[in-house]
Write an enzyme that holds these catalytic residues in place. Structure first.
Site, PDB file in Angstrom:
ATOM      1  N   SER A 110      16.010  17.205 -47.636  1.00  0.00           N
ATOM      2  CA  SER A 110      15.638  17.086 -46.264  1.00  0.00           C
ATOM      3  C   SER A 110      14.259  17.597 -46.000  1.00  0.00           C
ATOM      4  CB  SER A 110      16.830  18.003 -45.459  1.00  0.00           C
ATOM      5  OG  SER A 110      17.753  17.429 -45.673  1.00  0.00           O
ATOM      6  N   GLY A 164       9.996  18.498 -34.101  1.00  0.00           N
ATOM      7  CA  GLY A 164      10.723  18.934 -33.078  1.00  0.00           C
ATOM      8  C   GLY A 164      11.153  17.805 -31.811  1.00  0.00           C
ATOM      9  N   THR A 191      14.531  21.197 -38.842  1.00  0.00           N
ATOM     10  CA  THR A 191      14.529  21.477 -40.284  1.00  0.00           C
ATOM     11  C   THR A 191      12.934  22.144 -40.634  1.00  0.00           C
ATOM     12  OG1 THR A 191      16.215  19.850 -40.824  1.00  0.00           O
ATOM     13  CG2 THR A 191      14.638  20.500 -42.630  1.00  0.00           C
ATOM     14  N   ASN A 217      13.027   6.151 -37.965  1.00  0.00           N
ATOM     15  CA  ASN A 217      13.236   5.321 -38.811  1.00  0.00           C
ATOM     16  C   ASN A 217      12.851   5.305 -40.214  1.00  0.00           C
ATOM     17  OD1 ASN A 217      14.602   2.962 -38.099  1.00  0.00           O
ATOM     18  ND2 ASN A 217      13.135   1.601 -38.310  1.00  0.00           N
ATOM     19  N   GLN A 270      45.855   6.034 -64.976  1.00  0.00           N
ATOM     20  CA  GLN A 270      45.503   4.875 -64.215  1.00  0.00           C
ATOM     21  C   GLN A 270      45.027   5.481 -62.891  1.00  0.00           C
ATOM     22  OE1 GLN A 270      48.428   2.185 -64.456  1.00  0.00           O
ATOM     23  NE2 GLN A 270      48.109   1.373 -66.526  1.00  0.00           N
ATOM     24  N   GLU A 318      19.528  12.405 -38.091  1.00  0.00           N
ATOM     25  CA  GLU A 318      18.757  11.020 -38.133  1.00  0.00           C
ATOM     26  C   GLU A 318      19.759   9.881 -37.596  1.00  0.00           C
ATOM     27  OE1 GLU A 318      15.884  10.980 -39.337  1.00  0.00           O
ATOM     28  OE2 GLU A 318      15.510  12.730 -40.339  1.00  0.00           O
TER      29      GLU A 318
HETATM   30  C1  LIG Z   1      21.072  20.269 -40.564  1.00  0.00           C
HETATM   31  C2  LIG Z   1      20.684  19.711 -39.275  1.00  0.00           C
HETATM   32  C3  LIG Z   1      19.056  19.369 -39.511  1.00  0.00           C
HETATM   33  C4  LIG Z   1      18.354  18.768 -38.436  1.00  0.00           C
HETATM   34  N1  LIG Z   1      17.165  18.711 -38.514  1.00  0.00           N
HETATM   35  C5  LIG Z   1      16.742  18.100 -37.061  1.00  0.00           C
HETATM   36  C6  LIG Z   1      15.103  17.910 -37.195  1.00  0.00           C
HETATM   37  O1  LIG Z   1      14.284  18.312 -38.024  1.00  0.00           O
HETATM   38  N2  LIG Z   1      14.496  17.599 -35.930  1.00  0.00           N
HETATM   39  C7  LIG Z   1      15.393  17.273 -35.061  1.00  0.00           C
HETATM   40  O2  LIG Z   1      14.728  16.760 -34.074  1.00  0.00           O
HETATM   41  N3  LIG Z   1      16.734  17.094 -34.983  1.00  0.00           N
HETATM   42  C8  LIG Z   1      17.254  17.587 -36.305  1.00  0.00           C
HETATM   43  N4  LIG Z   1      18.732  17.863 -36.163  1.00  0.00           N
HETATM   44  C9  LIG Z   1      19.373  17.380 -34.835  1.00  0.00           C
HETATM   45  C10 LIG Z   1      20.238  16.051 -35.118  1.00  0.00           C
HETATM   46  O3  LIG Z   1      19.380  14.865 -35.244  1.00  0.00           O
HETATM   47  C11 LIG Z   1      21.131  16.121 -34.231  1.00  0.00           C
HETATM   48  O4  LIG Z   1      22.333  16.982 -34.354  1.00  0.00           O
HETATM   49  C12 LIG Z   1      21.837  14.604 -33.946  1.00  0.00           C
HETATM   50  O5  LIG Z   1      20.957  13.718 -33.230  1.00  0.00           O
HETATM   51  C13 LIG Z   1      23.080  14.729 -32.837  1.00  0.00           C
HETATM   52  O6  LIG Z   1      22.924  15.242 -31.940  1.00  0.00           O
HETATM   53  P1  LIG Z   1      23.912  16.400 -31.277  1.00  0.00           P
HETATM   54  O7  LIG Z   1      24.069  17.320 -32.544  1.00  0.00           O
HETATM   55  O8  LIG Z   1      23.450  17.097 -29.959  1.00  0.00           O
HETATM   56  O9  LIG Z   1      25.332  15.696 -30.972  1.00  0.00           O
HETATM   57  P2  LIG Z   1      25.362  15.149 -29.642  1.00  0.00           P
HETATM   58  O10 LIG Z   1      24.613  14.008 -29.256  1.00  0.00           O
HETATM   59  O11 LIG Z   1      26.220  15.920 -28.784  1.00  0.00           O
HETATM   60  O12 LIG Z   1      26.831  14.151 -30.235  1.00  0.00           O
HETATM   61  C14 LIG Z   1      28.229  14.656 -30.397  1.00  0.00           C
HETATM   62  C15 LIG Z   1      29.050  13.564 -30.841  1.00  0.00           C
HETATM   63  O13 LIG Z   1      29.025  12.593 -29.646  1.00  0.00           O
HETATM   64  C16 LIG Z   1      28.940  11.276 -30.338  1.00  0.00           C
HETATM   65  N5  LIG Z   1      28.039  10.487 -29.418  1.00  0.00           N
HETATM   66  C17 LIG Z   1      27.036  10.644 -28.868  1.00  0.00           C
HETATM   67  N6  LIG Z   1      26.624   9.517 -28.074  1.00  0.00           N
HETATM   68  C18 LIG Z   1      27.692   8.724 -28.081  1.00  0.00           C
HETATM   69  C19 LIG Z   1      27.919   7.524 -27.281  1.00  0.00           C
HETATM   70  N7  LIG Z   1      27.239   6.828 -26.531  1.00  0.00           N
HETATM   71  N8  LIG Z   1      29.096   7.035 -27.854  1.00  0.00           N
HETATM   72  C20 LIG Z   1      30.070   7.529 -28.516  1.00  0.00           C
HETATM   73  N9  LIG Z   1      29.935   8.684 -29.051  1.00  0.00           N
HETATM   74  C21 LIG Z   1      28.855   9.305 -28.996  1.00  0.00           C
HETATM   75  C22 LIG Z   1      28.066  11.760 -31.470  1.00  0.00           C
HETATM   76  O14 LIG Z   1      27.892  10.563 -32.381  1.00  0.00           O
HETATM   77  C23 LIG Z   1      28.664  12.903 -32.126  1.00  0.00           C
HETATM   78  O15 LIG Z   1      29.880  12.330 -32.908  1.00  0.00           O
HETATM   79  C24 LIG Z   1      19.506  18.286 -37.164  1.00  0.00           C
HETATM   80  C25 LIG Z   1      20.785  18.527 -37.335  1.00  0.00           C
HETATM   81  C26 LIG Z   1      21.336  19.313 -38.433  1.00  0.00           C
HETATM   82  C27 LIG Z   1      22.630  19.253 -38.571  1.00  0.00           C
END
Ligand SMILES: Cc1cc2nc3c(=O)[nH]c(=O)nc-3n(C[C@H](O)[C@H](O)[C@H](O)COP(=O)(O)OP(=O)(O)OC[C@H]3O[C@@H](n4cnc5c(N)ncnc54)[C@H](O)[C@@H]3O)c2cc1C
Length: 387
Positions: free
Chosen positions: A94, A133, A167, A243, A282, A366
């Site tokens: 990461s 960010g 991150t 991407n 097995q 991602e």
């Molecule tokens: C350890 C870590 C490091 C990270 N690093 C970065 C970083 O460096 N920069 C950065 O910008 N972000 C970073 N992120 C953020 C990450 O990209 C987001 O957590 C991710 O995009 C999901 O967003 P959210 O957590 O707000 O979940 P949400 O968007 O709230 O989603 C919650 C749930 O709803 C589902 N969902 C959302 N939309 C739909 C839909 N239309 N239909 C059905 N289900 C749906 C999702 O799949 C998920 O299961 C990081 C996250 C983690 C955990």
């Protein structure tokens, strides 16, 4: 006995240079990361600066970019580096993904010549660290809803808002921050130490503990016009960078899976149950064979996508397919390996549970597995089901 990767003769698909790069990165991981990573995970602390310098020395940071101190290597070579890093720990991969594929790629692709000269050589050397960010507390999967704003004030920009789950956030020398402006979403380079800008580490994580994850607060951050990335307009800017990083995960996740499978095979050979090696049963062999199949298929997919990327023909849907499949299968492999190790599978004495909980984050960041499923659903039906 053959190694899991030998089953599909993966090496025959690689050039001598690619194999050499894989060996070089593996040696750095063996020397600098593997002996310490379980301890970093347990304490939740990472010597990010030292590691960035060590990784910069072997040319891993931004290795797929051309010029500005970057090695300009192919997509498969970069993928293999991600695989080796993630075989050590997803947190280390990461660090490298965010540095090279998000922060450096953004500057390389969308930055002005001055911005590139200022940041890229030092970032390639690991002397400076970057973060990216995009995500906010209320907008992860739907970054287009972001609330962070950048407003013109005279010749300057003033940024306000909060970014979440970032991150490398608190160790970064520069943050790429995406914000809403009157002319749509734009990207800005925010140097650490700019008044009004703070990065606070997120505590209590049980996944990716050997990785710095922070909240970025922008409270009236004043930046000159030259801090804006001239080449990025709209949401396609940050999405194009994501991407790039996703591609590295296609390989990286298989690295974590490989480390789990090698650990499980060795453990099952040593461990005796009912007076015979666990590996002679097995039920165990079926688990190992099924995991080797998914690992091999995932690696073949990764190399294929790498070759498409090198040819310049890869599509975002293909990257989504690779990320979705390989992270999902890697997580399944890690969980199954955990069962092979029995109670030993839950300790940090072995890497398996660490990989398993790390992969839970990789499944989410991602683009979550649900979002990539929707990307494929749209590609197959022509109907977007996001809203
Ligand atoms: C350890 C870590 C490091 C990270 N690093 C970065 C970083 O460096 N920069 C950065 O910008 N972000 C970073 N992120 C953020 C990450 O990209 C987001 O957590 C991710 O995009 C999901 O967003 P959210 O957590 O707000 O979940 P949400 O968007 O709230 O989603 C919650 C749930 O709803 C589902 N969902 C959302 N939309 C739909 C839909 N239309 N239909 C059905 N289900 C749906 C999702 O799949 C998920 O299961 C990081 C996250 C983690 C955990």
């Amino acid at each position: 006995m053959i190694a899991p990767t030998a089953l599909f003769a993966l090496d025959t698909l690689l050039t001598d240079e690619e194999r050499e790069i894989r060996t070089t990165v593996r040696k750095v991981c063996d020397r600098e990361i593997r002996p310490h990573v379980a301890g970093w995970f347990e304490s939740g602390e990472l010597p990010a600066r030292e590691l960035a310098r060590a990784l910069g020395e072997v040319g891993v940071l931004g290795m797929h970019l051309e010029g500005y101190g970057c090695a300009g290597l192919g997509a498969v070579a970069y993928g293999l580096a991600c695989l080796e890093l993630e075989a050590a720990d997803s947190g280390l991969r990461s660090l490298v993904s965010v540095q090279g594929s998000l922060a450096m790629y953004t500057i390389w692709k969308y930055g002005s010549e001055e911005q590139k000269q200022e940041w890229l050589p030092a970032m390639a050397a690991g002397e400076r660290i970057g973060c990216f960010g995009l995500t906010e507390p209320d907008f992860g999967s739907d970054p287009g809803g972001m609330r962070t704003t950048a407003k013109r004030e005279g010749g300057d920009w003033v940024l306000n808002g909060t970014k979440m789950w970032i991150t490398n956030g608190s160790v970064a020398d520069v943050a790429v921050v995406w914000a809403r402006t009157d002319e749509g979403i734009r990207g800005f380079l925010v140097p650490a130490g700019t008044p009004g800008f703070t990065a606070n580490d997120l505590k209590h994580k049980v996944s990716l503990r050997a990785s710095v994850t922070s909240e970025l607060v922008l409270d009236g951050v004043r930046l000159p016009d030259a801090a804006m990335l001239p080449g990025a307009r709209g949401l396609s800017g940050p999405l194009g960078c994501l991407n790039e990083a996703r591609f590295g995960i296609v390989f990286g996740a298989m690295g974590a899976a490989l480390d789990c499978l090698e650990t499980a095979i060795a453990y099952a050979g040593d461990r005796e149950v009912f007076a015979r090696p666990l590996s002679s049963y097995q039920l165990t062999q079926e688990k190992l064979a099924d995991m080797a199949l998914e690992l091999g298929k995932g690696l073949l997919l990764a190399v294929h996508l790498g070759r498409l990327k090198e040819a310049g023909t890869i599509t975002p849907e293909q990257v989504s397919a690779g990320k979705l499949n390989n992270v999902r299968e890697a997580l399944e492999i890690a969980r199954t390996c955990r069962t092979v190790l029995g109670a030993s599978g839950i300790t940090l004495e072995y890497p398996v549970i660490r990989h398993a909980v790390n992969l839970e984050s990789v499944l989410t960041y991602e683009g979550t597995s649900e979002i990539h499923t929707l990307v494929l659903g749209k590609a197959l039906t022509g109907i977007g089901a996001f809203h």
